[in-house]
Design a protein around this motif. Structure first.
Motif, PDB file in Angstrom:
ATOM      1  N   GLN A 129      45.540  34.277  46.663  1.00  0.00           N
ATOM      2  CA  GLN A 129      44.442  34.012  45.715  1.00  0.00           C
ATOM      3  C   GLN A 129      44.950  33.352  44.427  1.00  0.00           C
ATOM      4  O   GLN A 129      44.208  33.250  43.443  1.00  0.00           O
ATOM      5  CB  GLN A 129      43.735  35.335  45.345  1.00  0.00           C
ATOM      6  CG  GLN A 129      42.999  36.001  46.467  1.00  0.00           C
ATOM      7  CD  GLN A 129      43.909  36.859  47.347  1.00  0.00           C
ATOM      8  OE1 GLN A 129      45.109  37.004  47.094  1.00  0.00           O
ATOM      9  NE2 GLN A 129      43.350  37.431  48.412  1.00  0.00           N
ATOM     10  N   ALA A 130      46.209  32.900  44.437  1.00  0.00           N
ATOM     11  CA  ALA A 130      46.841  32.413  43.203  1.00  0.00           C
ATOM     12  C   ALA A 130      45.979  31.397  42.450  1.00  0.00           C
ATOM     13  O   ALA A 130      45.875  31.442  41.229  1.00  0.00           O
ATOM     14  CB  ALA A 130      48.193  31.804  43.544  1.00  0.00           C
ATOM     15  N   GLY A 131      45.336  30.499  43.173  1.00  0.00           N
ATOM     16  CA  GLY A 131      44.599  29.415  42.522  1.00  0.00           C
ATOM     17  C   GLY A 131      43.367  29.871  41.767  1.00  0.00           C
ATOM     18  O   GLY A 131      42.774  29.091  41.025  1.00  0.00           O
ATOM     19  N   LEU A 132      42.996  31.138  41.924  1.00  0.00           N
ATOM     20  CA  LEU A 132      41.754  31.609  41.294  1.00  0.00           C
ATOM     21  C   LEU A 132      41.964  32.072  39.855  1.00  0.00           C
ATOM     22  O   LEU A 132      41.007  32.291  39.134  1.00  0.00           O
ATOM     23  CB  LEU A 132      41.170  32.779  42.104  1.00  0.00           C
ATOM     24  CG  LEU A 132      40.640  32.469  43.501  1.00  0.00           C
ATOM     25  CD1 LEU A 132      40.163  33.750  44.176  1.00  0.00           C
ATOM     26  CD2 LEU A 132      39.491  31.468  43.419  1.00  0.00           C
ATOM     27  N   PHE A 133      43.236  32.264  39.460  1.00  0.00           N
ATOM     28  CA  PHE A 133      43.474  32.947  38.184  1.00  0.00           C
ATOM     29  C   PHE A 133      44.122  32.044  37.134  1.00  0.00           C
ATOM     30  O   PHE A 133      45.106  31.364  37.403  1.00  0.00           O
ATOM     31  CB  PHE A 133      44.368  34.175  38.407  1.00  0.00           C
ATOM     32  CG  PHE A 133      43.714  35.220  39.257  1.00  0.00           C
ATOM     33  CD1 PHE A 133      42.862  36.159  38.686  1.00  0.00           C
ATOM     34  CD2 PHE A 133      43.920  35.262  40.630  1.00  0.00           C
ATOM     35  CE1 PHE A 133      42.230  37.119  39.472  1.00  0.00           C
ATOM     36  CE2 PHE A 133      43.296  36.212  41.419  1.00  0.00           C
ATOM     37  CZ  PHE A 133      42.447  37.149  40.847  1.00  0.00           C
TER      38      PHE A 133
ATOM     39  N   GLY B 202      35.086  33.516  43.170  1.00  0.00           N
ATOM     40  CA  GLY B 202      34.880  33.028  41.797  1.00  0.00           C
ATOM     41  C   GLY B 202      36.189  32.967  41.024  1.00  0.00           C
ATOM     42  O   GLY B 202      37.094  33.769  41.242  1.00  0.00           O
ATOM     43  N   ARG B 203      36.270  32.028  40.107  1.00  0.00           N
ATOM     44  CA  ARG B 203      37.472  31.910  39.288  1.00  0.00           C
ATOM     45  C   ARG B 203      37.503  33.023  38.233  1.00  0.00           C
ATOM     46  O   ARG B 203      36.464  33.466  37.752  1.00  0.00           O
ATOM     47  CB  ARG B 203      37.512  30.542  38.601  1.00  0.00           C
ATOM     48  CG  ARG B 203      37.692  29.386  39.577  1.00  0.00           C
ATOM     49  CD  ARG B 203      37.974  28.090  38.840  1.00  0.00           C
ATOM     50  NE  ARG B 203      39.187  28.159  38.022  1.00  0.00           N
ATOM     51  CZ  ARG B 203      40.427  28.143  38.522  1.00  0.00           C
ATOM     52  NH1 ARG B 203      40.616  28.073  39.812  1.00  0.00           N
ATOM     53  NH2 ARG B 203      41.463  28.205  37.722  1.00  0.00           N
ATOM     54  N   CYS B 204      38.713  33.449  37.913  1.00  0.00           N
ATOM     55  CA  CYS B 204      38.874  34.566  36.972  1.00  0.00           C
ATOM     56  C   CYS B 204      39.875  34.167  35.893  1.00  0.00           C
ATOM     57  O   CYS B 204      40.936  33.619  36.196  1.00  0.00           O
ATOM     58  CB  CYS B 204      39.380  35.796  37.730  1.00  0.00           C
ATOM     59  SG  CYS B 204      39.699  37.206  36.656  1.00  0.00           S
ATOM     60  N   VAL B 205      39.520  34.430  34.651  1.00  0.00           N
ATOM     61  CA  VAL B 205      40.456  34.173  33.557  1.00  0.00           C
ATOM     62  C   VAL B 205      40.957  35.519  33.021  1.00  0.00           C
ATOM     63  O   VAL B 205      40.183  36.466  32.876  1.00  0.00           O
ATOM     64  CB  VAL B 205      39.804  33.333  32.437  1.00  0.00           C
ATOM     65  CG1 VAL B 205      38.623  34.052  31.794  1.00  0.00           C
ATOM     66  CG2 VAL B 205      40.833  32.948  31.381  1.00  0.00           C
ATOM     67  N   ILE B 206      42.248  35.571  32.805  1.00  0.00           N
ATOM     68  CA  ILE B 206      42.846  36.810  32.267  1.00  0.00           C
ATOM     69  C   ILE B 206      43.039  36.598  30.774  1.00  0.00           C
ATOM     70  O   ILE B 206      43.846  35.761  30.350  1.00  0.00           O
ATOM     71  CB  ILE B 206      44.170  37.112  32.994  1.00  0.00           C
ATOM     72  CG1 ILE B 206      43.871  37.280  34.491  1.00  0.00           C
ATOM     73  CG2 ILE B 206      44.830  38.353  32.412  1.00  0.00           C
ATOM     74  CD1 ILE B 206      45.100  37.413  35.363  1.00  0.00           C
TER      75      ILE B 206
END
Lengths: 586, 64
Positions: free
Chosen positions: A112-116, A80-84
């Motif tokens: 996993q760079a593309g997820l954040f 799943g995508r994650c926003v910080i």
């Protein structure tokens, strides 16, 4: 990670705390002076409340020290995508965005760079602050080539403060993400920790919120370094105790925690409370309430104290700490309104009560000190021959004995856990990060000495905060006091002369009314009288004491933040955002 | 420093210089993916429950 049944841990901690409190009450009341029964009863009751609070804290440390069965958390590769999320309010954008640059750079080197993504959520109101933020955001975009990956938005209304800021983001963009990592402006997290948190969220679909234990970094003053040392040495043990007590109804401390976005969205839109502040209006300490609401909706809220690589910065002097504590005090006392909120778990209600007690206990201690000084004046003359036909005098119990017993008990509850934690650190090899066994013990003793000197000063600041809130004074929403280190003696005097006067008044009253107490009161009244000196001296830089693992073996993310700051150091605000010519359209 | 471009307007129509606040807002725009957040209830309104309990208590006696 250790997991034991929270019910048993709760029973043990509560039982031990209640037993110690009842014991203190009984011993104190049994040794009462003749006459003034109600005064003695009130003093004993105050001792009961204050002892319970101290014993409760000590029992958390003991639970944390207790060896437990290690159970690996469920994990799965994050999909799943994650926003910080980085909510900001009148912060220094250069320092804040350097942290973001460091985390983004570190994450970009992982598979996993593309997820954040990052989202900077600004509640800054001052035009100058807003302009600086915009300028440095553009510098950040240039430095990281991060358009459509690092977002920035500034709200036009600050409704709901930080909680409202996050709610506004979720209502706008929440559906784009599975997880959100909520940070503070001074938070810094290693990419390994962020990804590990996402793995744990992915692996446990019932997990609504995962809280990490942030360590304090970059302290430079004596006070800041003592706090940093205590956070590094004691907090993991206390946090393990808290985790064992809370189980799946864990805490949320407002930052350095990952939430499942749809769980948060369905459970955590906070209403304004009826009535005016400080008890009505926005929910100030929203994090505790959000944790309770997630648990109410059936989600797991968990503290994983084993997650390293999670950092924050702390206050650098006593005044900055007191300013932050004033905000927390109002937020915790406001929770009195929520004790009867519908559907909450019993433990969540207890957590609210615990937060209230943390602040109200200062009134118990001050009440006890005041009644102790006044008690002799309210007492009847002792009757040395109370028994008819008994020709030998019966001496009243000695006040000194009671006071000595009380001080030994208090010191035991406060100091023993710290000493045990230090010993455990030496035995387990954890002392290496603190400069070795010898330096660890010296730092531990110095921290105990310093917290003993500063405790009466904090007692006064906390009492003032509680009284201000109870009298209806709203503390507003001041910007966080970051990096405010060194104070002048004049600043310290201005902020704390009232404490000196109360300390001096208490000592004079004791000398007049109960001279036998003067010696026992000195460890409390002395630091109060010297408060301006203590506040000034503890704000001075210090390097000799309090080594911590973040200095002896720092996480690489700290070096990345330094590099980002170094790159930006020569830039002025103007360099951050040079004027740009918009292409002319026909 | 910020005075140079410190304007609340999006674009200076004479020079075509975009203020960095407007540029930051444009380039930083959040993804458009709204998610509903239903408002939670935190305060217990005791009146209806209290009235219902009173009614249950009194009704049999009144009927009698």
């Amino acid at each position: 990670m250790s997991r034991t049944g929270p019910t048993r841990a709760r029973a043990v901690a509560l039982g031990a705390s209640l037993a110690l409190a009842a014991g203190a009450f009984t011993l104190f009341f049994a040794q009462r002076q003749t006459g003034g029964l109600w005064v003695e009863f009130a003093r004993s009751l105050l001792i009961l409340m204050a002892t319970f609070w101290l014993a409760w804290g000590a029992s958390q440390a003991m639970l944390g020290l207790w060896p437990g069965r290690a159970v690996a958390p469920r994990r799965a590769e994050p999909k799943g995508r994650c926003v910080i999320l980085v909510p900001v309010h009148e912060e220094d954008p250069r320092a804040t965005f350097a942290r973001i640059a460091a985390m983004d750079e570190a994450l970009s080197e992982t598979p996993q760079a593309g997820l954040f993504d990052f989202a900077i959520l600004s509640d800054t109101r001052s035009p100058h602050g807003a302009a600086r933020e915009a300028a440095w955001y553009l510098a950040l975009l240039r430095a990281r080539d991060a358009e459509a990956r690092i977002f920035y938005r500034r709200r036009t209304s600050n409704h709901g403060r930080k909680a409202g800021n996050i709610e506004d983001f979720i209502k706008t963009s929440g559906a784009a993400y599975e997880f959100a990592l909520i940070l503070d402006a001074d938070s810094l997290m290693s990419p390994e920790t962020i990804i590990e948190m996402a793995r744990r969220m992915e692996g446990e679909p019932r997990l609504g919120l995962l809280q990490s234990l942030p360590g304090v970094i970059r302290a430079g003053s004596l006070f800041g370094r003592a706090m940093q040392f205590s956070a590094a040495l004691h907090s993991p043990v206390f946090a393990r105790g808290v985790a064992r007590l809370q189980g799946e109804t864990g805490p949320f401390w407002g930052h350095n925690a990952m939430v499942r976005v749809h769980a948060f969205a369905e459970s955590c839109a906070l209403p304004d409370l009826s009535g005016p502040p400080p008890f009505g209006g926005h929910v100030l300490s929203h994090d505790y309430v959000e944790a309770a609401l997630l648990a109410r909706a059936g989600w797991i809220v968990r503290l994983d104290e084993d997650l390293a690589g999670s950092f924050e910065e702390g206050p650098e002097n006593i005044l900055a700490h007191a300013k932050r504590d004033r905000r927390w005090c109002q937020g915790n006392l406001q929770h009195a309104r929520l004790l009867t909120a519908p559907g909450l778990r019993r433990w969540s209600r207890f957590v609210f009560l615990q937060g209230i007690l943390a602040y109200v206990s200062s009134l118990f201690w001050l009440g006890f000190l005041a009644t102790s000084i006044l008690a002799p004046a309210l007492r009847a003359e002792p009757d040395y021959f109370p028994l008819a036909g008994w020709s030998f005098p019966v001496l009243p119990p000695n006040e000194t004995t009671r006071t000595a017993g009380l001080i030994i008990g208090v010191l035991g509850l406060l100091i023993l856990p710290k000493l045990l934690i230090a010993i455990q650190a030496i035995r387990s090899g954890r002392a290496t990060g603190f400069g070795g066994a010898w330096r660890l013990m010296v730092s531990t003793l110095a921290e105990i000495a310093m917290s003993s000197v500063t405790a009466p000063i904090f007692l006064m600041f906390q009492t003032r905060s509680v009284l201000q809130v109870l009298s209806g004074r709203d503390g507003g929403w001041p910007a966080s006091a970051r990096g405010e280190g060194r104070l002048s003696l004049f600043e310290s005097w201005q902020a704390s002369r009232w404490i000196s006067l109360i300390g001096l008044g208490g000592l004079i009253a004791s000398w007049r009314l109960s001279p036998e107490l003067v010696g026992w009161l000195l460890p409390i009244a002395g630091p109060m009288i010297a408060a301006p000196l203590v506040i000034w001296a503890t704000s001075l830089p210090c390097r000799a004491l309090f080594s911590v693992p973040s200095e002896t073996c720092p996480d690489p993310i700290l070096a990345r933040q330094d590099e980002a700051l170094d790159r930006w150091a020569p830039l002025t605000d103007a360099d951050a955002a040079p004027p740009r010519q918009e292409p002319q359209h026909a | 420093m910020l005075d140079r471009t410190h304007s609340r307007h999006d674009t200076d129509t004479n020079t075509g210089i975009v203020t960095f606040e407007a540029e930051a807002a444009r380039r930083g725009a959040l993804p458009d993916a709204p998610l509903a957040m239903p408002r939670q209830r935190l305060e217990r309104d005791v009146t209806p429950a209290l009235l219902a309990r009173l009614r249950a208590l009194l009704a049999p006696r009144l009927d009698a």
